[in-house]
Design an enzyme around this catalytic site. Structure first.
Site, mmCIF file in Angstrom:
data_model
loop_
_atom_site.group_PDB
_atom_site.id
_atom_site.type_symbol
_atom_site.label_atom_id
_atom_site.label_comp_id
_atom_site.label_asym_id
_atom_site.label_seq_id
_atom_site.Cartn_x
_atom_site.Cartn_y
_atom_site.Cartn_z
ATOM 1 N N GLU A 76 -8.012 -4.833 -1.765
ATOM 2 C CA GLU A 76 -6.882 -5.729 -2.013
ATOM 3 C C GLU A 76 -6.939 -6.952 -1.104
ATOM 4 O O GLU A 76 -7.438 -6.886 0.021
ATOM 5 C CB GLU A 76 -5.561 -4.985 -1.754
ATOM 6 C CG GLU A 76 -5.367 -3.777 -2.653
ATOM 7 C CD GLU A 76 -4.218 -2.897 -2.202
ATOM 8 O OE1 GLU A 76 -3.552 -2.333 -3.079
ATOM 9 O OE2 GLU A 76 -4.012 -2.767 -0.979
ATOM 10 N N ASP A 84 1.047 3.610 -1.720
ATOM 11 C CA ASP A 84 0.717 2.192 -1.590
ATOM 12 C C ASP A 84 -0.165 1.680 -2.718
ATOM 13 O O ASP A 84 -0.824 0.659 -2.582
ATOM 14 C CB ASP A 84 0.048 1.922 -0.235
ATOM 15 C CG ASP A 84 -1.210 2.761 -0.032
ATOM 16 O OD1 ASP A 84 -1.593 3.495 -0.952
ATOM 17 O OD2 ASP A 84 -1.812 2.662 1.052
#
Length: 353
Positions: A67, A238
């Site tokens: 990410e 997450d």
């Protein structure tokens, strides 16, 4: 000038290595560093509306996720590269690794490149502490830590130092992880209790932190395990498809989040309808929304980590690196005498010029 570097060093970028990060943190102390980052994050939450905000940009694979997490306050721009690969631990690798960049907005020049594997653990603990200031029961002294991996000790030390937690009750599906955490916390000033089950760990705890690594919809806590009046600090969920709490716990809780467009995709609330009410934490800190209101209230901080928190951590470490000198200069930026003559700089280098 902004960034704290002399004009003669504009082309050089400070790099905070893992060794440098450990020097910075150990010089100040782990717990005081968490406290300082928590204060910086809270100050930045108070100016939430000045930041560019976007949900992190993921690249998913069967093995995990990579990410990018960018943001800017108009003066500085920062981003973090981070991965999450739950199977890494079995292969001898970290589950999460990261690095980050802080840059000036006015000319686009980076002012720091930094490791962020250690720094992410510090800022995650700092964010938990910052949220708990507003959401946890006053005078809470007992904390359960469900999941005793890389985050565990940072969370425990942060809550002990900043909120006065006296006991941490540990449980992990891997007893070796619990033994590791208990060993590392032996001289922390905390009363450390290793538990044989999640149920045993949460007994009597006013704060329950869940931090597990498996990328799946797990039920670490069932509804009957969570009584009235506790604060849940859910930091393990997450990414899409990864949760830790039974849905019924969410239905009984007042839920606080960082950035709803990201949390609804990645957090515990991905289990709920998209219109289920949640409160943005920055509004509580700014006095625009209530936090904990009663002794019997269950508060849930559904934390997935957000770019502004990394920005705050990078700003803190940038200042500490320049203050302590714990960094090395990297020759990262081409700096020709004539900004238009990049080609000439290259060809003159071939001639030794």
């Amino acid at each position: 000038m902004s960034g704290g570097l002399a004009p003669s060093k504009l082309a050089m970028v400070p790099f905070v290595s893992v060794d440098d990060m450990m020097r910075i943190v150990n010089a100040a102390g782990v717990a005081p560093t968490i406290a300082a980052i928590a204060d910086r994050i809270e100050a930045d939450f108070l100016r939430w509306e000045s930041f560019d905000k976007v949900a992190r940009i993921p690249s998913h694979s069967e093995e995990g996720v990579i990410e990018l997490m960018p943001t800017s306050d108009g003066e500085f721009y920062g981003f973090k590269y981070v991965n999450g690969h739950p199977a890494n631990m079995a292969r001898g690798f970290q589950t999460v690794t990261a690095f980050g960049v802080l840059a000036r907005v006015d000319n686009g020049y980076p002012v720091m490149l930094s490791e962020m594997t250690v720094l992410t653990a510090l800022r995650t603990a700092a964010t938990s502490v910052m949220a708990a200031r507003h959401l946890a029961p006053k005078g809470a002294r007992g904390m359960a830590m469900i999941g005793n991996g890389a985050q565990c000790e940072f969370q425990a030390l942060g809550f002990h130092h900043c909120l006065g937690v006296e006991e941490v009750r540990l449980w992990d599906i891997d007893p070796a992880a619990t033994r590791k955490a208990a060993r590392n916390l032996a001289d922390s000033g905390l009363r450390v209790t290793a538990c044989a089950s999640a149920e045993e760990a949460i007994a009597g705890a006013q704060i329950i932190t869940t931090c597990t690594a498996d990328k799946r919809q797990a039920t670490i806590l069932t509804d009957n395990m969570v009584g009235a009046g506790v604060h849940l600090n859910a930091i393990g969920g997450d990414c899409p498809g990864k949760t830790e709490l039974h849905r019924d716990i969410l239905m009984r809780s007042d839920i606080f989040v960082e950035y709803p467009p990201q949390t609804r995709v990645e957090g515990e609330i991905q289990q709920l309808p998209p219109d289920h009410p949640v409160t943005e934490l920055w509004r509580v800190i700014a006095g625009q929304a209530p936090g904990r209101q009663s002794d019997g209230q269950i508060t849930l901080f559904d934390s997935v980590g957000f770019a502004t928190e990394d920005f705050s951590a990078l700003r803190h470490i940038h200042g500490e690196a320049l203050r302590t000198g714990h960094y090395v200069d990297l020759d990262m930026l081409a700096d020709p005498d004539d900004p238009r003559d990049l080609f000439g700089m290259v060809t003159r280098a071939a001639d030794g010029g």
